[in-house]
Design an enzyme around this catalytic site. Structure first.
Site, PDB file in Angstrom:
ATOM      1  N   LYS A 260       2.317   3.851 -11.240  1.00 16.84           N
ATOM      2  CA  LYS A 260       1.862   2.730 -12.067  1.00 16.84           C
ATOM      3  C   LYS A 260       2.313   2.971 -13.513  1.00 16.84           C
ATOM      4  CE  LYS A 260      -2.377   1.631  -9.463  1.00 16.84           C
ATOM      5  NZ  LYS A 260      -2.080   0.257  -9.060  1.00 16.84           N
ATOM      6  N   ARG A 334      -4.859   0.405   1.886  1.00 15.37           N
ATOM      7  CA  ARG A 334      -4.777  -0.098   3.266  1.00 15.37           C
ATOM      8  C   ARG A 334      -4.485   1.029   4.244  1.00 15.37           C
ATOM      9  NH1 ARG A 334      -0.358  -4.325   1.461  1.00 15.37           N
ATOM     10  NH2 ARG A 334      -1.753  -4.204  -0.323  1.00 15.37           N
TER      11      ARG A 334
END
Ligand code: BES
Ligand code: ZN
Ligand code: ZN
Length: 481
Positions: A260, A334
């Site tokens: 990020k 996920r």
């Protein structure tokens, strides 16, 4: 464990007027307390009035009568809670208005929710003057004795203490809470309660073949684990299958090798909010004696970079046996959830599975910070959760799961890929990826709380930081089952 420290406002019940403390009175903007003493225009606006030279009245506005909504009392009380804490008022009486109660039978409960939420601050690391002040103490005073439901007030106080504990823990930085330190904190928290704590450690995850969570956790010095919290429910329900609530708990999300940037990495300590909310939920369930059995599956890892870390292009084998090619190490939530969904079905005998996860930035683009994204394979579960959201004001909005969205997640070389490769419908494709790990006949809901688990700016009910979103929602759902 005494949870009182998590209640910024200490509410006691008392049925007689004593007179000398500041008195808090709620009223609508279009009414007047008396001709000289108006209420402010907006909900939560406070006008101070000194009566008889010494007695203080704190007039709290509920806004215009015609604008009054289900949530107005909470907002007004939230602003009042903040005001009391900021002004260091430690002792006040709250005069409960019969007309308000007639209009809003649960106003008293909402008032306490608002006060305890609005008064919350994350003060653990403040020293000196800003360190924890004395908590304000409010006595509820009412002329209408039968309306006093002490049990209900105590219940909401327990719930709000759990919400504020979840906020405190979520706000802790990653140099304090990591997958190893969290285990100890949880064990201490539930010691001597009706909730049992079981740890599934890295070796056991490895033996099982939980390649999703293991891959995500590999780059960290602190290994991943499951923390399983089991609350049996009341005896009559002993044979009922539990609701299993899974909480995404990434103690810090760097993004891994799909790193990020500086603007997006900040506040990623809050990527554990799902798990902290599950911990708060189990704590509250035990304290209020929830009837239905409940299991919390806190799935914990830290998404870091190192020589051991997983990479883009890796192909991993999840606990279900399905393989996944990694398009982005930043779509880690996920992966840990897919294993948890399989584990829940194999080991926890669930009647319903719900996951709470700060899963996608995409849900913030879709719904902002107003509603959390709801995705489910079951229409009656959708309705039950949606309605609970309306009642608690932890609001949801259902997102679709057409097969075209699932097709976007088909792998080129493996069964699935963890990102579609496009930003389109990214909140939805996060959810449809998870759906691949749930049998069609298992009622399941995914709640994407990336936008609602924390607030970047102060609101009537919340200071900056974690909100505890999901605890009141799921308790309401569980009690209406
Ligand atoms: N933890 C983030 C999601 C997130 C973003 C939470 C902003 C709170 C605020 C998650 O792990 C993530 O990085 N998701 C990616 C998925 C993408 C690579 C498909 C995202 O949303 O950008
Ligand atoms: Zn991520
Ligand atoms: Zn994440």
């Amino acid at each position: 464990m005494n949870l009182d420290q998590y209640l910024p406002i200490h509410v006691t019940l008392q049925l007689t007027l004593s007179g000398m403390k500041p008195e808090i009175i709620f009223g609508f903007a279009d009414e007047k307390f008396n001709p000289e003493q108006p209420y402010g225009k907006k909900p939560g606006e406070i006008n101070l009035v000194v009566k008889d030279g010494s007695r203080q009245l704190i007039l709290v506005s509920l806004g215009q009568q015609e604008d009054f909504e289900d949530h107005t009392v909470r907002e007004a009380a939230g602003l009042l809670g903040r005001w009391l804490v900021d002004h260091g008022i430690t002792d006040a009486e709250f005069d409960f208005d019969a007309s308000l109660l007639a209009r809003e039978p649960v106003a008293l409960v909402k008032m306490v929710e608002g006060l305890e939420s609005g008064g919350y601050r994350f003060l653990t690391y403040k020293t000196g003057k800003k360190a924890k002040k004395n908590r304000p103490s409010l006595a509820m005073v009412s002329a209408i004795e039968p309306e006093f439901k002490t049990g209900e007030i105590n219940r909401v106080l327990e719930i709000m203490a759990a919400v504020n504990l979840a906020r405190d823990w979520a706000n802790e930085p990653a140099n304090v809470i990591n997958p190893v330190s969290l285990r100890k904190m949880v064990a201490d928290l539930f010691e001597g309660t009706g909730v049992s704590v079981k740890i599934v450690d890295e070796n056991q995850l490895s033996a099982m073949g939980a390649g999703g969570i293991l891959s995500v956790g590999k780059g960290s010095a602190t290994p991943p684990c499951y923390i399983i919290l089991s609350y049996p429910g009341k005896v009559a329900h002993a044979n009922k299958k539990p609701v299993v609530v899974i909480g995404k708990t990434i103690t810090f999300d760097t993004g891994g090798y799909s790193l990020k940037d500086a603007n997006n990495i900040i506040h990623m300590k809050l990527d554990k909010c799902g798990g902290m909310d599950v911990i708060g939920l189990l704590l509250a369930a035990d304290r209020i004696g929830l009837v239905t059995p409940l299991v919390g599956l806190v799935t914990v890892a830290e998404n870091m970079i190192s020589a051991q870390a997983y990479r883009p292009d890796d192909i991993i084998r999840t606990l279900s046996g399905k393989t996944v090619e990694i398009g982005s190490t930043d779509a880690e939530g996920r992966l840990i959830l897919s294993d948890a969904l399989t584990y829940a079905q194999n080991e926890l005998n669930p009647g319903t599975v719900i996951d709470l996860a700060t899963l996608t930035g995409g849900v913030i683009i879709a719904l902002g910070r107003v509603r959390a994204g709801l995705m489910t394979n079951n229409d009656s579960l959708a309705k039950a959760l949606f309605d609970a959201g309306q009642r608690t004001h932890e609001r949801l909005w259902r997102l679709p799961m057409d097969k075209e969205y699932s097709e976007m997640m088909e792998g080129d070389e493996a069964d699935l890929k963890n990102v579609s490769g496009s930003r389109e419908a990214s909140a939805i494709t996060g959810g449809t990826f998870l759906k691949e790990f749930v049998p069609d006949d298992m009622p399941w809901a995914h709640i994407d709380i990336a936008g609602t688990a924390d607030t970047p700016k102060e609101t009537p009910l919340f200071c900056k930081g974690a909100t505890g979103f999901g605890i009141r929602l799921l308790l309401d759902y569980l009690t209406h089952q």
